[in-house]
Design a protein around this motif. Sequence first.
Motif, PDB file in Angstrom:
ATOM      1  N   ASP A   1      46.473 -11.094  -7.730  1.00 20.90           N
ATOM      2  CA  ASP A   1      46.630  -9.977  -6.798  1.00 20.90           C
ATOM      3  C   ASP A   1      46.210 -10.427  -5.393  1.00 20.90           C
ATOM      4  N   LEU A   2      46.695  -9.704  -4.386  1.00 16.27           N
ATOM      5  CA  LEU A   2      46.290 -10.006  -3.015  1.00 16.27           C
ATOM      6  C   LEU A   2      44.773  -9.882  -2.834  1.00 16.27           C
ATOM      7  N   HIS A   3      44.164  -8.936  -3.555  1.00 13.52           N
ATOM      8  CA  HIS A   3      42.751  -8.601  -3.345  1.00 13.52           C
ATOM      9  C   HIS A   3      41.854  -9.189  -4.433  1.00 13.52           C
TER      10      HIS A   3
ATOM     11  N   ASP B   1      51.144  -7.550  -4.770  1.00 14.72           N
ATOM     12  CA  ASP B   1      51.039  -7.145  -3.368  1.00 14.72           C
ATOM     13  C   ASP B   1      50.919  -8.332  -2.407  1.00 14.72           C
TER      14      ASP B   1
ATOM     15  N   GLY C   1      48.019  -4.543  -8.518  1.00 14.87           N
ATOM     16  CA  GLY C   1      48.680  -3.966  -7.352  1.00 14.87           C
ATOM     17  C   GLY C   1      50.158  -4.325  -7.245  1.00 14.87           C
TER      18      GLY C   1
ATOM     19  N   TYR D   1      53.172  -2.689  -4.161  1.00 17.29           N
ATOM     20  CA  TYR D   1      53.419  -1.356  -3.614  1.00 17.29           C
ATOM     21  C   TYR D   1      54.791  -1.147  -2.985  1.00 17.29           C
TER      22      TYR D   1
ATOM     23  N   HIS E   1      41.118  -3.805 -11.431  1.00 21.73           N
ATOM     24  CA  HIS E   1      40.210  -4.921 -11.081  1.00 21.73           C
ATOM     25  C   HIS E   1      39.149  -4.606 -10.022  1.00 21.73           C
TER      26      HIS E   1
END
Length: 251
Positions: free
Chosen positions: A137-139, A191, A231, A233, A99
């Motif tokens: 996602d976090l981002h 994430d 993500g 991790y 992404h």
Amino acid sequence: MKIIFHPRFNEVYTNDPAAAPGRMEAMVTALERDFEFVEPNPASDRDLERVHGRQHIQSVKEEPLVYEIGRLAAGGAILAAELAFEGQPAFALIRPPGHHASPHSCWGFCYFNNIAIAVKKLMSEEKIKGAFILDFDLHFGDGTSNTFSGSPSVYYFHPEGNRREGFLGEVKRCFQAQKACDIIAISAGFDRHEEDWGGLLKTEDYRSIGRWAKEFSLDHCRGRRFGVLEGGYNHSVLGRNVRSFLDGFGG
Ligand SMILES: [Zn+2]
């Protein structure tokens, strides 16, 4: 619910957290007993070119292993989208993630925008006119957003609430507000979990998000839905988080 996976995704193609050894294995272990796994073919350059400029593709080719695994990941997203279009929900358990890959550049462990390549393929074949892409996602998925910035028929949404209830409320409201579409695609990054970088969501929250996406797809797009991994991790929680999402999303 089919899982799209290839053993080559276990290969450590570069030195970043998405390519870390053991990351894919942690998820496969949590899923292999209960889900059917299907192997994808690599995406063709033509598939990649629906999103990326030739120069960008050429620059990825300069790292042959990254290019090989990268186009296999894009092929995984395509297969998930094709299955979803035929009415079989699917999840692409792939890496590298995508992404943060824009048409002419990339960063953040991404090379090719897997979800955008898959959506564009279905659009180019006139199977769908548009899509709703939810990215939890976090981002922020700048690459996906850039790819579809001139496409009013593709709606990209990235909730950003920094409290758990607020975040989940945002996701829920986006489903309630969204009109009918041809398919729903999820950029599934894990994430934001409480034991990952974002420190926010609980494992069961992924099940809720998956269930809302499933219900939305049944009400608005004939059940057509697929997810692709972005993500996530912390290998010690990643397997159960993906599992939780799929329990809601497939179910
Ligand atoms: Zn992320």
